[in-house]
Design an enzyme around this catalytic site. Sequence first.
Site, PDB file in Angstrom:
ATOM      1  N   CYS A 227      -5.149   0.608   3.785  1.00  0.00           N
ATOM      2  CA  CYS A 227      -5.199  -0.794   4.194  1.00  0.00           C
ATOM      3  C   CYS A 227      -6.607  -1.362   4.066  1.00  0.00           C
ATOM      4  O   CYS A 227      -6.792  -2.532   3.717  1.00  0.00           O
ATOM      5  CB  CYS A 227      -4.701  -0.942   5.628  1.00  0.00           C
ATOM      6  SG  CYS A 227      -5.662  -0.015   6.851  1.00  0.00           S
TER       7      CYS A 227
ATOM      8  N   HIS B 156      -5.985  -0.995  11.709  1.00  0.00           N
ATOM      9  CA  HIS B 156      -5.366  -1.543  10.498  1.00  0.00           C
ATOM     10  C   HIS B 156      -6.212  -2.679   9.936  1.00  0.00           C
ATOM     11  O   HIS B 156      -6.603  -3.595  10.667  1.00  0.00           O
ATOM     12  CB  HIS B 156      -3.957  -2.039  10.824  1.00  0.00           C
ATOM     13  CG  HIS B 156      -3.155  -2.448   9.629  1.00  0.00           C
ATOM     14  ND1 HIS B 156      -3.062  -1.686   8.487  1.00  0.00           N
ATOM     15  CD2 HIS B 156      -2.399  -3.563   9.384  1.00  0.00           C
ATOM     16  CE1 HIS B 156      -2.271  -2.289   7.611  1.00  0.00           C
ATOM     17  NE2 HIS B 156      -1.874  -3.436   8.128  1.00  0.00           N
TER      18      HIS B 156
ATOM     19  N   ASN C 192      -0.752  -9.230   5.035  1.00  0.00           N
ATOM     20  CA  ASN C 192      -0.649  -7.788   5.230  1.00  0.00           C
ATOM     21  C   ASN C 192      -0.479  -7.113   3.870  1.00  0.00           C
ATOM     22  O   ASN C 192      -0.412  -7.772   2.837  1.00  0.00           O
ATOM     23  CB  ASN C 192       0.527  -7.473   6.165  1.00  0.00           C
ATOM     24  CG  ASN C 192       0.395  -6.127   6.832  1.00  0.00           C
ATOM     25  OD1 ASN C 192      -0.532  -5.360   6.577  1.00  0.00           O
ATOM     26  ND2 ASN C 192       1.333  -5.813   7.713  1.00  0.00           N
TER      27      ASN C 192
ATOM     28  N   GLN D 217       0.810  -1.217   0.000  1.00  0.00           N
ATOM     29  CA  GLN D 217       0.000   0.000   0.000  1.00  0.00           C
ATOM     30  C   GLN D 217       0.840   1.263   0.000  1.00  0.00           C
ATOM     31  O   GLN D 217       0.332   2.354  -0.292  1.00  0.00           O
ATOM     32  CB  GLN D 217      -0.925   0.005   1.216  1.00  0.00           C
ATOM     33  CG  GLN D 217      -0.199   0.188   2.547  1.00  0.00           C
ATOM     34  CD  GLN D 217      -1.122   0.069   3.737  1.00  0.00           C
ATOM     35  OE1 GLN D 217      -1.566  -1.014   4.088  1.00  0.00           O
ATOM     36  NE2 GLN D 217      -1.418   1.211   4.363  1.00  0.00           N
TER      37      GLN D 217
END
Length: 422
Positions: A186, A324, A348, A180
């Site tokens: 996110c 997040h 992630n 990102q």
Amino acid sequence: MTKTTRARALAGVLATLLLVCSFAPSVAATASDSASPAETERTAATTTATTTTTTLTTTLDPVATIEARFDRWLATHGKAYACPKERAKRLAIFADNAEFVRVHNEAHAAGKKSHWLRLNHLADLTREEFKHMLGYDASKKRVESSSPPVDAANWEYADVTPPETMDWVSRGAVTPVKNQGQCGSCWAFSTVGAVEGVVAVKTGDLISLSEQELVSCAKIGGNNGCKGGLMDNGFEWIVENRGVDDEEDWGYLAKDRRCNWFKKRRAKAASIDGFKDVPRNDEDALKKAVSQQPVAVAIEADHREFQLYSGGVFDGECGTNLDHGVLVVGYGYDGESAGHKHYWTVKNSWGAKWGEEGYIRIARGGMGPAGQCGVAMQASYPTKSSSAPLEDGDEPTVLDAALGAVEDVAAWGQERASTVFL
């Protein structure tokens, strides 16, 4: 040299690094092709002596040691800074993070920690700078779309008996790890990852979808591109838009950009029917959901142990102030872990250089109802009942085209207004 004299000298070096930061490039001494044998021998001896002195100085001088490590780190990650003052600032941050990593990994080596850290590509960021990458914002949930908590007893997966382990990566339902960048998007990566997963499960086709389309266009419920958003709002926007484009057609920019109205209207690579929430604060329910497909979750990730995570089952410091958005893509058991052994496999969006090639294993069970880092507090997943191929978008009418053009002009004006006078 007395201790006082050495301390003063070290302080002077530090002051030079942090305030003046005038670093002269190192130049290796080499013999000329035309030099005589005697000159060559003298040059070689001088070079050897210089190298030995430099090595000894680096070994004894902590400032020289950390700067050498910093230079190697810069080369590894392809980083450079605009001015000496910025370099000095980043060196100081790097040095602080290096000490943090050292202390933590010593505890891991002693069997006191089940995960370990490293100086990854985020090691020159302060905690405050790191927080800019955390864009989950639960306050943006639309009131009209809010629903009461899901009852675990009447939930659609209530009677599911999940397998002991699950890995959607090996099952072909997870795209490669993405990055990102310095954008609080996110939520878009978590949303898109969950949609990619359910589409792969239902159709057998794994398609890398466009996060940038959501960043640019999915303003529903207060979602605000690089300034944060919510996965449920992202799902709702995809439903209302009747699909989302693929990444090849609408690539990621890590910036807020105006929505391409015609592309949004016409280009659809995948669609979903809706979305559902997992019963809150219930890791057993989350396990059942993950046994069916990848699931979008929110966690608290604003700690240095998370920033510099390298591997192992993460059971370190974190709370339940969700900030997040990530994607749970499986779960398992690690019998060799020094501490917690059951884990969630989490994808992630910080690139493959972070963690375990872009993934983190978060402790599962035994961390209270909310789970480690709040992983079980706000989990949701998209639904897709049909495996039929997606049809092309409708042809826009003349009125649609006119309205789209007006929207594009308005968005362009807002973009210019926000950048011209910076």
